[in-house]
Design a protein around this motif. Structure first.
Motif, short mmCIF file in Angstrom:
data_model
loop_
_atom_site.label_atom_id
_atom_site.label_comp_id
_atom_site.label_asym_id
_atom_site.label_seq_id
_atom_site.Cartn_x
_atom_site.Cartn_y
_atom_site.Cartn_z
N VAL A 156 44.45 88.42 76.32
CA VAL A 156 44.73 87.42 75.22
C VAL A 156 46.08 88.07 74.66
N ASP A 157 47.06 87.43 74.85
CA ASP A 157 48.39 88.07 74.41
C ASP A 157 48.71 87.80 73.07
N THR A 158 48.26 86.79 72.29
CA THR A 158 48.61 86.26 71.03
C THR A 158 47.17 86.03 70.23
N PRO A 159 46.38 87.06 69.95
CA PRO A 159 45.05 86.56 69.40
C PRO A 159 45.58 86.50 67.83
N GLU A 160 44.77 85.80 66.78
CA GLU A 160 44.80 85.63 65.61
C GLU A 160 44.45 87.11 64.97
N THR A 161 45.07 87.37 64.08
CA THR A 161 44.88 88.76 63.46
C THR A 161 44.64 88.58 61.73
N MET A 162 44.39 89.53 61.19
CA MET A 162 44.50 89.47 59.85
C MET A 162 44.26 90.66 59.20
N ALA A 163 45.03 90.97 58.36
CA ALA A 163 45.20 92.49 57.86
C ALA A 163 43.65 92.76 57.15
#
Length: 369
Positions: free
Chosen positions: A341-348
């Motif tokens: 998964v090269d560009t997963p969603e993320t969140m601080a």
């Protein structure tokens, strides 16, 4: 890689009935850290690791830690990661063990806000990917692994129907995927919460609720746990087939397909499940030295070891998660059958902390009526 039952993907192993060695010195039983307090007097020879039920490590690796340090690891498994964390909050200052492993970025603020950990900068932290270090100035927790929560699909179902599997969040609300998806309750399951956070990251603070209204109208099914979703409702897993699951889409992990291959008899040449890589949210798991630990010296040594190359290289085929230490060679089975998964969603983590409870309440009102 459950609120969080973190079922980080090692939970898949447990759900398929695969036993994993919990500790060199056994697991469960008394939470005593050994024959001394580790701070003075007679030093303790045992260090207790409190964790969720998915912790697993090779016996040889744990024995290496004992040879190098003189400490024997005792693992105290305390349910899913959310349950384990809640137990530590309730016993703050008089913990069940010395180190807590398994709190992830979706629930990290609960641990930090409750002051569970004694700061410690683990040896080798400079070799840990900077993106995983969310508390670098205070060193209250040490990043250990990452995993991607993603929709998995039953390859046979979609081949038989001559239907392309969904690839993105947007695809999941299309008519051709109506009544096909099962996900976990965001209030009770870490994968469920991660999937919710993934949609919030994708569609924004205002748009994620509209997305879930559409997903609900498209027949999404919600169950309480990962085990219920993956092994009871999903049609593509070994457990799902035994339970006659009828939903070909499930929220699980990018590392779920290698598990299906590794423990199948006979071992297939191709994984029976695939990953919709445009639906992923990245989790990071952490460990920390518990405040009031009886064996603080042993706890520090164990934290050092958890980010050492031997332990990091051992994780992919035991807990089915990704190492955080640089230049760890991944097993061929893990890379061949797992999804990248090269560009997963993320969140601080601070944003998760600010919105998590409100979002869970809003999600529950929208979806679990």
């Amino acid at each position: 890689m459950s609120t969080t039952r973190k079922m980080t993907a090692a939970a898949i192993t447990a759900a398929l009935g695969v036993s994993a060695l919990a500790a060199c010195g056994g697991s469960g039983g008394s939470a005593s850290s050994g024959d001394g307090d580790g701070k003075g007097g007679s030093p303790s020879k045992t260090v207790t690791l409190v964790s969720h039920d998915s912790f697993a490590a090779s016996a040889s690796v744990l024995k290496q830690f004992t040879r190098e340090t003189g400490y024997t690891v005792k693992v105290l498994k305390s349910g899913d990661a959310g349950e384990a964390l809640n137990k530590e909050i309730l016993t703050k200052g008089s913990p069940q063990g010395d180190v807590f492993f398994g709190v992830d970025n979706t629930l990290l603020s609960r641990a930090l806000d409750n002051g569970l950990f004694t700061p410690y900068k683990a040896k080798g932290l400079d070799q840990v990917d900077a993106g995983a270090q969310v508390d670098p100035d205070k060193n209250r927790v040490t990043p250990i692994d990452t995993g991607d929560i993603c929709v998995n699909y039953d390859k046979k179902y979609f081949a038989d129907k001559k239907l392309a599997p969904p690839r993105s969040f947007d695809d999941l609300i299309k008519p051709q995927y109506k009544n096909l998806l099962v996900t976990e309750n965001a209030a009770t399951s870490s994968p469920g919460l991660g999937f919710l956070l993934g949609t919030a990251a994708q569609y924004g603070d205002d748009g994620w609720q509209d997305y879930w209204k559409k997903l609900r109208a498209n027949g999404v099914q919600v169950v309480d746990s990962w085990d219920q979703a993956y092994n009871g409702t999903f049609s593509g897993s070994a457990g799902g087939k035994q339970a006659k699951g009828d939903r070909p889409l499930v929220v699980s992990y990018a590392s779920s397909p290698p598990v299906e291959v590794l423990y199948a008899e006979p071992r297939p040449k191709e994984a029976p499940t695939g990953v919709s890589t445009g639906t992923c949210f990245r989790q990071t798991e952490f460990a920390g030295l518990l405040g009031g630990a009886k064996n603080e010296a042993g706890g520090k040594a164990l934290l050092d070891f958890l980010i050492s190359k031997p332990f990091q290289a051992d994780m992919p085929l035991n807990m089915f998660v990704n190492p955080v230490v640089k230049d760890i060679e991944l097993p061929e089975l893990f890379t061949e059958f797992g999804a990248t998964v090269d560009t997963p969603e993320t969140m601080a983590p601070d944003k998760i902390a600010a919105h998590r409870e409100q979002w869970i309440q809003s999600w529950s009102s929208l979806v679990v009526k």
